[in-house]
Design a protein around this motif. Sequence first.
Motif, PDB file in Angstrom:
ATOM      1  N   LEU A  33     -43.808 -81.558 -43.129  1.00  0.00           N
ATOM      2  CA  LEU A  33     -45.188 -81.364 -43.561  1.00  0.00           C
ATOM      3  C   LEU A  33     -45.909 -82.704 -43.485  1.00  0.00           C
ATOM      4  O   LEU A  33     -45.342 -83.735 -43.822  1.00  0.00           O
ATOM      5  CB  LEU A  33     -45.253 -80.842 -44.998  1.00  0.00           C
ATOM      6  CG  LEU A  33     -44.478 -79.551 -45.281  1.00  0.00           C
ATOM      7  CD1 LEU A  33     -44.513 -79.227 -46.759  1.00  0.00           C
ATOM      8  CD2 LEU A  33     -45.053 -78.399 -44.469  1.00  0.00           C
ATOM      9  N   GLU A  37     -51.652 -82.650 -45.620  1.00  0.00           N
ATOM     10  CA  GLU A  37     -51.350 -81.226 -45.773  1.00  0.00           C
ATOM     11  C   GLU A  37     -50.562 -80.977 -47.068  1.00  0.00           C
ATOM     12  O   GLU A  37     -50.884 -80.105 -47.876  1.00  0.00           O
ATOM     13  CB  GLU A  37     -50.525 -80.793 -44.561  1.00  0.00           C
ATOM     14  CG  GLU A  37     -50.290 -79.308 -44.439  1.00  0.00           C
ATOM     15  CD  GLU A  37     -49.285 -78.989 -43.315  1.00  0.00           C
ATOM     16  OE1 GLU A  37     -49.136 -77.823 -42.998  1.00  0.00           O
ATOM     17  OE2 GLU A  37     -48.670 -79.942 -42.778  1.00  0.00           O
ATOM     18  N   SER A  38     -49.531 -81.811 -47.280  1.00  0.00           N
ATOM     19  CA  SER A  38     -48.687 -81.636 -48.452  1.00  0.00           C
ATOM     20  C   SER A  38     -49.467 -81.839 -49.739  1.00  0.00           C
ATOM     21  O   SER A  38     -49.385 -81.042 -50.674  1.00  0.00           O
ATOM     22  CB  SER A  38     -47.538 -82.647 -48.443  1.00  0.00           C
ATOM     23  OG  SER A  38     -47.006 -82.768 -47.177  1.00  0.00           O
ATOM     24  N   SER A  40     -52.695 -81.764 -50.325  1.00  0.00           N
ATOM     25  CA  SER A  40     -53.719 -80.763 -50.640  1.00  0.00           C
ATOM     26  C   SER A  40     -53.066 -79.452 -51.056  1.00  0.00           C
ATOM     27  O   SER A  40     -53.561 -78.748 -51.940  1.00  0.00           O
ATOM     28  CB  SER A  40     -54.663 -80.561 -49.455  1.00  0.00           C
ATOM     29  OG  SER A  40     -53.921 -80.088 -48.355  1.00  0.00           O
ATOM     30  N   ASN A  55     -49.977 -68.979 -49.041  1.00  0.00           N
ATOM     31  CA  ASN A  55     -49.845 -70.229 -48.332  1.00  0.00           C
ATOM     32  C   ASN A  55     -48.415 -70.773 -48.440  1.00  0.00           C
ATOM     33  O   ASN A  55     -47.946 -71.131 -49.511  1.00  0.00           O
ATOM     34  CB  ASN A  55     -50.858 -71.194 -48.969  1.00  0.00           C
ATOM     35  CG  ASN A  55     -50.880 -72.505 -48.257  1.00  0.00           C
ATOM     36  OD1 ASN A  55     -49.964 -72.827 -47.504  1.00  0.00           O
ATOM     37  ND2 ASN A  55     -51.930 -73.259 -48.495  1.00  0.00           N
ATOM     38  N   VAL A  57     -47.043 -73.520 -47.230  1.00  0.00           N
ATOM     39  CA  VAL A  57     -46.966 -74.931 -47.583  1.00  0.00           C
ATOM     40  C   VAL A  57     -47.163 -75.117 -49.085  1.00  0.00           C
ATOM     41  O   VAL A  57     -46.463 -75.899 -49.732  1.00  0.00           O
ATOM     42  CB  VAL A  57     -48.018 -75.741 -46.792  1.00  0.00           C
ATOM     43  CG1 VAL A  57     -47.929 -77.212 -47.159  1.00  0.00           C
ATOM     44  CG2 VAL A  57     -47.821 -75.555 -45.303  1.00  0.00           C
TER      45      VAL A  57
END
Lengths: 340, 259
Positions: A33, A37-38, A40, A55, A57
Amino acid sequence: MNLRVPYPVLIAALAVTVALLFGLSLLTGSAELGLGESLSALFADGGSGGSGGGNVVAIVMQEIRLPRALLALMIGASLGLSGAALQGYLRNPLAEPGLIGVTATASLGAVLAIYTGISAAVPLALPAMALAGAGLAVLLVQLLAGGRGGALTLILAGVALTSLAGAMTSLALNLAPNPFASLEIVFWLLGSLADRSMIHVQIAAPFILAGWLMLATLGRGLDALALGEETAASLGVRLPLLRLLAVVGTASCVGASTAVAGAIGFVGLVVPHLLRPFVGHRPSRLLLASALGGAAMLLLADIAARVLAPDEDLKLGVLTALVGAPFFLWLVVRTRRRLA
Amino acid sequence: MTLFALDRVTVRLDGREVLHGVSLELREGSFAALIGPNGAGKSTLLRAAAGLIPAEGGISLAGAPLARLSSTARARAAAFLAQEREVAWPVTVKTLVGLGRFPHRGAMQPATAEDRAHVERAMERMDVARLRARPATELSGGERARALIARALAQDTPLLLADEPAAGLDPAHQITLMEVFAELAADGRGVLASMHDLGLAARWCDRLVLLHEGRIVADGTPEAVLTPENLARVYGIEAHIGRANGGLVVQPLSRTTGR
């Protein structure tokens, strides 16, 4: 040997280290990741409490990595803090949180939960029984050690209790109904933070926080205790209360840690030892420094476990012992050289 | 005012009676030595007076029964210097002496100017100010003893109970110690110190309390207590007792028979 570092600088440096390692722990794992990205995803909706298929992630971050990092932080701090408190109370640099029997009895509680199959039937039975084991340890140790607050009787009671709980754990292994049960027991005893959830954080957090609060009050008393029990008492330290807080505080945070992660050794022994020269050997100042140092060390160990052997599920307790024991040997050699 | 009073105090250690109904009072302005052979009960008496061991009978500190005082009130009324010179960690001498301020400071309070002044004065009195940055565990035995005495002085209490404070000090520092204790008494405080050096006790203390097998057998001025009969009966020794420079001189010479 005193290494002169101003206390606020030391604490700030340790706190920054813990914060960085906490962030690094969140970014470490098998799923590739990105950084933005991680982070948020950590605060996004759709993780825990979100509807199915949300989601991915966010789920990875919020339900897998966050609890793992939080537990490493909480458990590491508990081990460092209680190690510093017990070394101060017993005036012995070889003391560690397991000395009063809490780790062994909490482990025994967990092993019994696995052995009897209750843990398979009721998901939270394992941490609950481990906590019960830790509670029982406190009662027994306080009863065995007597009321006057002496340190020697506490050590003896703790050693006796640890041996007994160790023997019963071996017995459970010996009589385990099948190889899978024994393997599960052995793996659990090695200590790990893999596959823990926010529920584990929620179970452990109240006990860990309560333990921290109790241990945090000990500083001044531990300083005075450096001059011996009689002198400390003559300075107004209430030794029976001090011992009660040290024992119950340690049992509370280390018992809860063991209940969710198994027995993790060496952090509580090595971290206070390592940081002591930086705080002028004052037990009161060692408490906070050691809590931060313990958190940093366990976060680092847990990151290392995932980076070094991503596919092997390297157990955290194995790694801390593998790194901790040689390190401790080095400390012994260094101490001997200084004495010579 | 009476700084402490023991009223028929009996102490048992492991079922053995060590003190048998001892009564003793110490008033302000007195520097008294507690003397007697090994095992006479000197340390036990000091510990009981400080409230460190369970005892039967009446013990009061600063006019109040010991049991009714909080641990902090006790620590502000009496400082106790233990015979064992224990220092568990290599903290600096200044930190060690600063522990004497423990009963005067709250849990989260930093040291005040008054605290620092007491610590400085105590270090200077015991001649350890120049050792302030040294780890206490690396001092010589006598230096460590002086640092620990400074710790007790920094506690700034009306009463000081000291168990063999002069042991291990060189002659100059023994005299310094005696001068400091005499000054404390002159300031209206009280000191009760157990001692083995009869010459030192006779020369500097205004009162000697002779303990023998758990009982006080003589109590008074050095002249009244250090008689040949008392020395023979209690210590089993013969001593030269003379006068020099306006004070008593006592030099043990030989053992008497029958001991």
